[in-house]
Design an enzyme around this catalytic site. Structure first.
Site, PDB file in Angstrom:
ATOM      1  N   ARG A   1       0.861  -1.177   0.000  1.00 36.61           N
ATOM      2  CA  ARG A   1       0.000   0.000   0.000  1.00 36.61           C
ATOM      3  C   ARG A   1       0.900   1.230   0.000  1.00 36.61           C
ATOM      4  NH1 ARG A   1      -2.099  -3.576   3.806  1.00 36.61           N
ATOM      5  NH2 ARG A   1      -4.269  -4.232   3.462  1.00 36.61           N
TER       6      ARG A   1
ATOM      7  N   HIS B   1      -2.883   2.077  -5.349  1.00 36.78           N
ATOM      8  CA  HIS B   1      -3.356   0.745  -4.961  1.00 36.78           C
ATOM      9  C   HIS B   1      -3.394  -0.208  -6.154  1.00 36.78           C
ATOM     10  CE1 HIS B   1      -4.656  -1.230  -1.321  1.00 36.78           C
ATOM     11  NE2 HIS B   1      -5.565  -1.909  -1.999  1.00 36.78           N
TER      12      HIS B   1
ATOM     13  N   TYR C   1      -8.389 -11.886  -6.318  1.00 40.15           N
ATOM     14  CA  TYR C   1      -7.408 -11.806  -7.404  1.00 40.15           C
ATOM     15  C   TYR C   1      -7.620 -12.896  -8.455  1.00 40.15           C
ATOM     16  CZ  TYR C   1      -4.772  -8.497  -4.532  1.00 40.15           C
ATOM     17  OH  TYR C   1      -4.384  -7.422  -3.782  1.00 40.15           O
TER      18      TYR C   1
ATOM     19  N   HIS D   1      -2.718 -10.738   3.660  1.00 36.76           N
ATOM     20  CA  HIS D   1      -4.158 -10.752   3.890  1.00 36.76           C
ATOM     21  C   HIS D   1      -4.500 -11.596   5.114  1.00 36.76           C
ATOM     22  CE1 HIS D   1      -4.949  -9.889  -0.645  1.00 36.76           C
ATOM     23  NE2 HIS D   1      -4.916  -8.775   0.055  1.00 36.76           N
TER      24      HIS D   1
ATOM     25  N   ARG E   1      -0.522  -2.566  -5.917  1.00 33.18           N
ATOM     26  CA  ARG E   1      -0.743  -3.703  -5.007  1.00 33.18           C
ATOM     27  C   ARG E   1      -1.602  -4.764  -5.688  1.00 33.18           C
ATOM     28  NH1 ARG E   1      -0.871  -5.803   0.128  1.00 33.18           N
ATOM     29  NH2 ARG E   1      -2.870  -6.453   1.007  1.00 33.18           N
TER      30      ARG E   1
ATOM     31  N   LYS F   1      -3.373  -1.546   8.218  1.00 32.77           N
ATOM     32  CA  LYS F   1      -4.784  -1.907   8.144  1.00 32.77           C
ATOM     33  C   LYS F   1      -5.068  -3.334   8.618  1.00 32.77           C
ATOM     34  CE  LYS F   1      -6.093   1.366   4.538  1.00 32.77           C
ATOM     35  NZ  LYS F   1      -6.787   1.582   3.250  1.00 32.77           N
TER      36      LYS F   1
END
Length: 208
Positions: A70, A160, A195, A186, A163, A96
């Site tokens: 990020r 982003h 994805y 994640h 990413r 995050k």
């Protein structure tokens, strides 16, 4: 009481943030996707090298793409997070609620980082700094990437997308979903599964 007013939905986000979100959504619709391709990323890296701060800007794009960072994670990188002498690794500090991790560096990235370190004569503190020695800001990188991608690719892209480009590229290369999850940090695998939908690789063996 004005009943019409009572049914209005108030956007509590700052005006600048609201405009940024609306612009991003509009541009995503024009592009038809939210991720850059590997070829597009390398075109941006090549073009960035010709800019005033070319070595820095090209390296920021490369590192963000190769490690799925990020923009907040990118600008927060410090030299002590890197292992350039032994092992050639980067300690990724995720934001995050994502999971931290250690990634190996690609050979060209190691060489670019070492050249940049020699040129800036810095081996401590923030890696990506401006002329005053302060870290490049999130907004500064966002504006740079937006202007560069507008010129090179015809539309402004947001950070982003780098990413997302990383995740889609890994899936396209046949990397298993759990490895991609760990690499991207994640906490929830559903964020990684997204994805596969962007890639379409899982449908390649289907015949009609």
């Amino acid at each position: 009481m004005n009943h019409a007013a009572s049914h209005q939905v108030t956007d509590l986000r700052p005006a600048t943030e609201s405009r940024t979100v609306r612009t991003r959504v509009a541009n995503d619709e024009l592009r038809g996707r939210q991720h850059l391709t590997r070829d597009e990323v390398h075109r941006l890296i090549k073009a960035a090298k010709k800019r005033r701060h070319g070595a820095r800007d090209a390296l920021m794009i490369r590192v963000a793409f190769e490690h799925g960072l990020r923009v907040s994670e990118l600008v927060a990188l410090q030299w002590q997070h890197l292992g350039l002498r032994h092992g050639h690794t980067i300690n990724v500090q995720r934001a995050k609620g994502s999971l931290d991790g250690t990634h190996p560096f690609q050979g060209e990235t190691v060489r670019a980082l070492k050249r940049y370190q020699v040129a800036t004569q810095r081996g401590y503190g923030f890696i990506f700094v401006n002329e005053r020695g302060a870290p490049v800001s999130i907004e500064g990188f966002r504006k740079m990437l937006g202007r560069l991608s507008q010129r090179v690719l015809g539309l402004p892209w947001h950070p982003h997308a780098l990413r997302h480009a990383c995740g889609v590229h890994l899936i396209n290369n046949g990397t298993d979903i759990r490895t991609v999850q760990q690499y991207q940090g994640h906490a929830n695998i559903q964020n990684t599964v997204a994805y596969t939908a962007l890639s379409g690789r899982q449908f390649e063996r289907l015949a009609f």
